[in-house]
Design a protein around this motif. Structure first.
Motif, PDB file in Angstrom:
ATOM      1  N   LEU A   1      17.211   5.100   5.531  1.00  0.00           N
ATOM      2  CA  LEU A   1      16.523   3.876   5.126  1.00  0.00           C
ATOM      3  C   LEU A   1      16.099   3.024   6.317  1.00  0.00           C
ATOM      4  N   MET A   2      16.544   3.400   7.532  1.00  0.00           N
ATOM      5  CA  MET A   2      16.113   2.690   8.737  1.00  0.00           C
ATOM      6  C   MET A   2      16.187   3.637   9.917  1.00  0.00           C
ATOM      7  N   GLY A   3      15.165   3.549  10.775  1.00  0.00           N
ATOM      8  CA  GLY A   3      15.137   4.298  12.020  1.00  0.00           C
ATOM      9  C   GLY A   3      14.890   3.368  13.184  1.00  0.00           C
TER      10      GLY A   3
ATOM     11  N   VAL B  38      20.898   6.133   8.252  1.00  0.00           N
ATOM     12  CA  VAL B  38      19.961   5.753   9.297  1.00  0.00           C
ATOM     13  C   VAL B  38      19.555   7.019  10.041  1.00  0.00           C
ATOM     14  N   ARG B  39      18.535   6.900  10.904  1.00  0.00           N
ATOM     15  CA  ARG B  39      18.136   8.018  11.749  1.00  0.00           C
ATOM     16  C   ARG B  39      17.786   7.498  13.136  1.00  0.00           C
ATOM     17  N   ASP B  40      17.480   8.392  14.056  1.00  0.00           N
ATOM     18  CA  ASP B  40      17.202   8.034  15.451  1.00  0.00           C
ATOM     19  C   ASP B  40      18.437   7.397  16.091  1.00  0.00           C
ATOM     20  N   VAL B  41      19.562   8.017  15.886  1.00  0.00           N
ATOM     21  CA  VAL B  41      20.857   7.445  16.275  1.00  0.00           C
ATOM     22  C   VAL B  41      20.944   7.128  17.769  1.00  0.00           C
ATOM     23  N   ALA B  42      20.445   7.994  18.631  1.00  0.00           N
ATOM     24  CA  ALA B  42      20.519   7.732  20.074  1.00  0.00           C
ATOM     25  C   ALA B  42      19.759   6.454  20.422  1.00  0.00           C
ATOM     26  N   ALA B  43      18.597   6.254  19.820  1.00  0.00           N
ATOM     27  CA  ALA B  43      17.813   5.044  20.081  1.00  0.00           C
ATOM     28  C   ALA B  43      18.486   3.815  19.474  1.00  0.00           C
ATOM     29  N   LEU B  44      19.046   3.936  18.271  1.00  0.00           N
ATOM     30  CA  LEU B  44      19.727   2.802  17.636  1.00  0.00           C
ATOM     31  C   LEU B  44      20.866   2.292  18.514  1.00  0.00           C
ATOM     32  N   ALA B  45      21.560   3.197  19.169  1.00  0.00           N
ATOM     33  CA  ALA B  45      22.714   2.832  19.997  1.00  0.00           C
ATOM     34  C   ALA B  45      22.328   1.969  21.191  1.00  0.00           C
TER      35      ALA B  45
END
Length: 164
Positions: free
Chosen positions: A74-76, A97-104
């Motif tokens: 539901l969020m990237g 969520v997705r794009d975990v490396a970027a979210l971090a």
């Protein structure tokens, strides 16, 4: 709203505070955040999430009732970057969520159930500012949410205003 540790909130309010079940993982660079709650109820459609996080956040926290769906995110990173740019304190998603490396790397509190590479399909669905039920507690628009490494606590606006 100044941050107060969730354990300290329990010591102050005991069972008059609401606690979410310990099912959420941290995904953002910020693990301690707080703010007034805005809610959205949506399943596998992040149309309202994207719209809300593109508006001024004023230190608020978006709580997303995604019904615990693990079918899509539901969020990237792009929507989360918009939240940072617009001054949101955090996002709690009962979903993925997705794009975990970027979210971090983003200066945003993000709690969600899991990561899923599949994006949601936007169908212009979802309801904003309605009471929602997340695992462990009901969440109402205008509640004040406190999140840290120990969990998520919800207070009424009146309870939160009594904090020093």
């Amino acid at each position: 709203m100044p941050f107060v540790a969730t354990c300290d909130l329990f010591d102050t309010f005991k069972d008059s505070a609401r606690f979410l079940a310990p099912v959420f993982r941290d995904f953002g660079a910020v693990t301690r955040f707080s703010g007034p709650v805005v809610t959205v109820k949506c399943v596998d459609d992040n149309s309202r999430v994207k719209e809300l996080l593109a508006t001024p956040g004023h230190g608020r926290v978006l709580v997303v009732d995604g019904a615990g769906s693990l079918r899509c995110a539901l969020m990237g990173d792009m929507i989360a970057a918009s939240a940072v740019q617009n001054g949101w304190a955090g996002v709690v998603i009962w979903g993925c969520v997705r794009d975990v490396a970027a979210l971090a790397t983003l200066n945003l509190g993000i709690k969600a159930l899991a990561a899923m590479p599949r994006a949601s399909t936007r169908r212009d669905q979802g309801i904003v500012d309605v009471p929602v039920e997340l695992p462990g507690a009901p969440v109402r628009p205008g509640d004040v949410l406190f999140a840290d490494e120990d969990g998520v606590v919800l207070l009424t606006a009146e309870q939160a205003s009594s904090l020093k």
